[in-house]
Design a protein around this motif. Structure first.
Motif, PDB file in Angstrom:
ATOM      1  N   ALA A  60      -6.739   5.986  -3.532  1.00 23.68           N
ATOM      2  CA  ALA A  60      -6.896   4.946  -2.510  1.00 23.68           C
ATOM      3  C   ALA A  60      -6.986   3.566  -3.161  1.00 23.68           C
ATOM      4  O   ALA A  60      -6.430   2.592  -2.656  1.00 23.68           O
ATOM      5  CB  ALA A  60      -8.128   5.227  -1.668  1.00 23.68           C
ATOM      6  N   ALA A  61      -7.675   3.503  -4.307  1.00 23.66           N
ATOM      7  CA  ALA A  61      -7.842   2.215  -5.003  1.00 23.66           C
ATOM      8  C   ALA A  61      -6.491   1.672  -5.457  1.00 23.66           C
ATOM      9  O   ALA A  61      -6.209   0.473  -5.316  1.00 23.66           O
ATOM     10  CB  ALA A  61      -8.787   2.382  -6.193  1.00 23.66           C
TER      11      ALA A  61
ATOM     12  N   TRP B 247      -7.610   8.445   3.115  1.00 24.33           N
ATOM     13  CA  TRP B 247      -8.648   8.815   2.156  1.00 24.33           C
ATOM     14  C   TRP B 247     -10.032   8.657   2.801  1.00 24.33           C
ATOM     15  O   TRP B 247     -10.908   9.503   2.641  1.00 24.33           O
ATOM     16  CB  TRP B 247      -8.550   7.952   0.887  1.00 24.33           C
ATOM     17  CG  TRP B 247      -9.377   8.495  -0.244  1.00 24.33           C
ATOM     18  CD1 TRP B 247      -8.961   9.366  -1.215  1.00 24.33           C
ATOM     19  CD2 TRP B 247     -10.766   8.243  -0.486  1.00 24.33           C
ATOM     20  NE1 TRP B 247      -9.995   9.664  -2.054  1.00 24.33           N
ATOM     21  CE2 TRP B 247     -11.115   8.988  -1.644  1.00 24.33           C
ATOM     22  CE3 TRP B 247     -11.732   7.475   0.133  1.00 24.33           C
ATOM     23  CZ2 TRP B 247     -12.403   8.978  -2.182  1.00 24.33           C
ATOM     24  CZ3 TRP B 247     -13.015   7.470  -0.391  1.00 24.33           C
ATOM     25  CH2 TRP B 247     -13.337   8.207  -1.535  1.00 24.33           C
TER      26      TRP B 247
ATOM     27  N   GLU C  17      -3.596   2.285  -4.113  1.00 22.02           N
ATOM     28  CA  GLU C  17      -2.867   1.840  -2.919  1.00 22.02           C
ATOM     29  C   GLU C  17      -3.374   0.478  -2.449  1.00 22.02           C
ATOM     30  O   GLU C  17      -2.590  -0.426  -2.142  1.00 22.02           O
ATOM     31  CB  GLU C  17      -3.021   2.888  -1.808  1.00 22.02           C
ATOM     32  CG  GLU C  17      -2.283   4.176  -2.124  1.00 22.02           C
ATOM     33  CD  GLU C  17      -2.773   5.371  -1.310  1.00 22.02           C
ATOM     34  OE1 GLU C  17      -2.163   6.442  -1.442  1.00 22.02           O
ATOM     35  OE2 GLU C  17      -3.761   5.242  -0.554  1.00 22.02           O
ATOM     36  N   LEU C  18      -4.684   0.334  -2.448  1.00 23.07           N
ATOM     37  CA  LEU C  18      -5.282  -0.916  -1.973  1.00 23.07           C
ATOM     38  C   LEU C  18      -4.932  -2.083  -2.901  1.00 23.07           C
ATOM     39  O   LEU C  18      -4.510  -3.154  -2.453  1.00 23.07           O
ATOM     40  CB  LEU C  18      -6.805  -0.758  -1.862  1.00 23.07           C
ATOM     41  CG  LEU C  18      -7.549  -1.911  -1.212  1.00 23.07           C
ATOM     42  CD1 LEU C  18      -7.086  -2.087   0.227  1.00 23.07           C
ATOM     43  CD2 LEU C  18      -9.054  -1.673  -1.250  1.00 23.07           C
TER      44      LEU C  18
ATOM     45  N   SER D 165       1.130   4.156  -2.902  1.00 24.77           N
ATOM     46  CA  SER D 165       1.094   5.597  -2.659  1.00 24.77           C
ATOM     47  C   SER D 165       2.224   6.292  -3.428  1.00 24.77           C
ATOM     48  O   SER D 165       2.026   7.336  -4.060  1.00 24.77           O
ATOM     49  CB  SER D 165       1.223   5.841  -1.144  1.00 24.77           C
ATOM     50  OG  SER D 165       1.349   7.200  -0.882  1.00 24.77           O
TER      51      SER D 165
ATOM     52  N   VAL E 194      -4.563   4.474   1.877  1.00 25.24           N
ATOM     53  CA  VAL E 194      -5.941   3.983   1.974  1.00 25.24           C
ATOM     54  C   VAL E 194      -6.697   4.631   3.141  1.00 25.24           C
ATOM     55  O   VAL E 194      -7.742   5.266   2.947  1.00 25.24           O
ATOM     56  CB  VAL E 194      -6.014   2.437   2.100  1.00 25.24           C
ATOM     57  CG1 VAL E 194      -7.458   1.960   2.054  1.00 25.24           C
ATOM     58  CG2 VAL E 194      -5.212   1.769   0.985  1.00 25.24           C
TER      59      VAL E 194
ATOM     60  N   MET F 279       0.833  -1.211   0.000  1.00 27.56           N
ATOM     61  CA  MET F 279       0.000   0.000   0.000  1.00 27.56           C
ATOM     62  C   MET F 279       0.866   1.258   0.000  1.00 27.56           C
ATOM     63  O   MET F 279       0.558   2.252  -0.656  1.00 27.56           O
ATOM     64  CB  MET F 279      -0.952  -0.004   1.205  1.00 27.56           C
ATOM     65  CG  MET F 279      -1.975  -1.127   1.104  1.00 27.56           C
ATOM     66  SD  MET F 279      -3.438  -1.010   2.160  1.00 27.56           S
ATOM     67  CE  MET F 279      -2.824  -0.544   3.716  1.00 27.56           C
TER      68      MET F 279
END
Ligand SMILES: [Zn+2]
Length: 276
Positions: free
Chosen positions: A77-78, A58, A80-81, A18, A55, A14
């Protein structure tokens, strides 16, 4: 202990996700990826570390800048996830080995390919050419594909894509202006006239270097299948067929599948083929 490693792989992925967001935003704009620290692209206010947790931040900030309230896309965020989950999955498949390092680096490069190709119609040379060098290097680690197979597959994949470009350029030459360059890229109309961009050709080389022969065949097959399927779907949905579709994301998706199931799909294919 395995669970601790798995969680660590997730969090590490993650964090890398980023960083990839930063790379994909800044490098095509000619900005440094080190300085300055993360800033709101709207108000320019520096984002403090506690608002920059992958994540989590956000969701805590509900996708808004703490200072000016500007919306941040959920895509950050998506990314990173998804990167985190891919790292965790790579750990589950390869354990704490050299292949974990090699495949997480490969996946990270592929995430970057997807982002820059969707946003800017480019695949960074530092990613694709750098990836070829890294792929060749990692072919030598225990369990790697081996230097010669890596080198030959990279060269063959590169050549196949170059050939596609040359042939499609020859065909489209008789239909001047057949392909419409996407918005903001009108001055590069000629580059989009060829069907296969240089970025895709270099990406194919990178996939060959990392994956070796059988997994590259699987990755390219899936990439072409997904690309063709999507192309046909968007045309049926009424989109102008002269508008190009970025090909990098499909190749990257095929490569990601090959990281996890390349060998399995290849053997399945052989078994079906030999039974015919
Ligand atoms: Zn702001």
């Amino acid at each position: 202990m395995e669970t601790v490693y798995l969680i660590f792989a997730l969090l590490f992925g993650m964090t890398i996700g980023s960083f990839l967001n930063v790379v994909a935003w800044r490098v095509p704009r000619g900005e440094s990826i080190i300085r300055p620290g993360s800033r709101c692209t709207s108000c320019g206010k520096e984002i403090s570390w506690y608002d920059n947790i992958p994540v989590l931040s956000w969701f805590i900030l509900r996708g808004r800048c703490r200072s000016c309230g500007e919306r941040f896309s959920f895509r950050y965020a998506a990314v990173e996830l998804v990167t985190g989950l891919l790292f965790a999955a790579i750990f589950m498949k390869y354990g704490l080995t050299w292949l974990f390092l090699s495949n997480t680096i490969f996946i990270s490069l592929l995430v970057c390919v997807v982002l820059t190709d969707i946003d800017h119609w480019i695949i960074l040379d530092s990613v694709s050419l750098g990836g070829i060098v890294l792929g060749l290097g990692f072919s030598l680690v225990p369990g790697g594909v081996g230097f010669l197979p890596s080198l030959i597959t990279a060269a063959v994949a590169f050549s196949i894509f170059l050939l596609i470009r040359i042939v499609s350029k020859l065909i489209l030459k008789r239909k001047p202006g057949y392909t419409i360059a996407p918005e903001g890229h009108e001055d590069e109309a000629d580059e989009f006239q060829g069907g296969m961009g240089w970025g895709d050709i270099k990406l194919a080389g990178m996939m060959g270097a990392f994956l070796g022969p059988s997994s590259t065949a699987v990755a390219l097959f899936i990439g072409f299948l997904l690309g063709a399927f999507t192309g046909i779907t968007v045309i049926l949905a009424g989109r102008n067929r002269r508008l190009p579709v970025p090909f990098g994301p499909f190749l990257a998706l095929g490569a990601a599948v090959a990281v996890f199931a390349g060998k399995a799909i290849w053997h399945l294919y052989l078994r079906i083929g030999l039974n015919l």
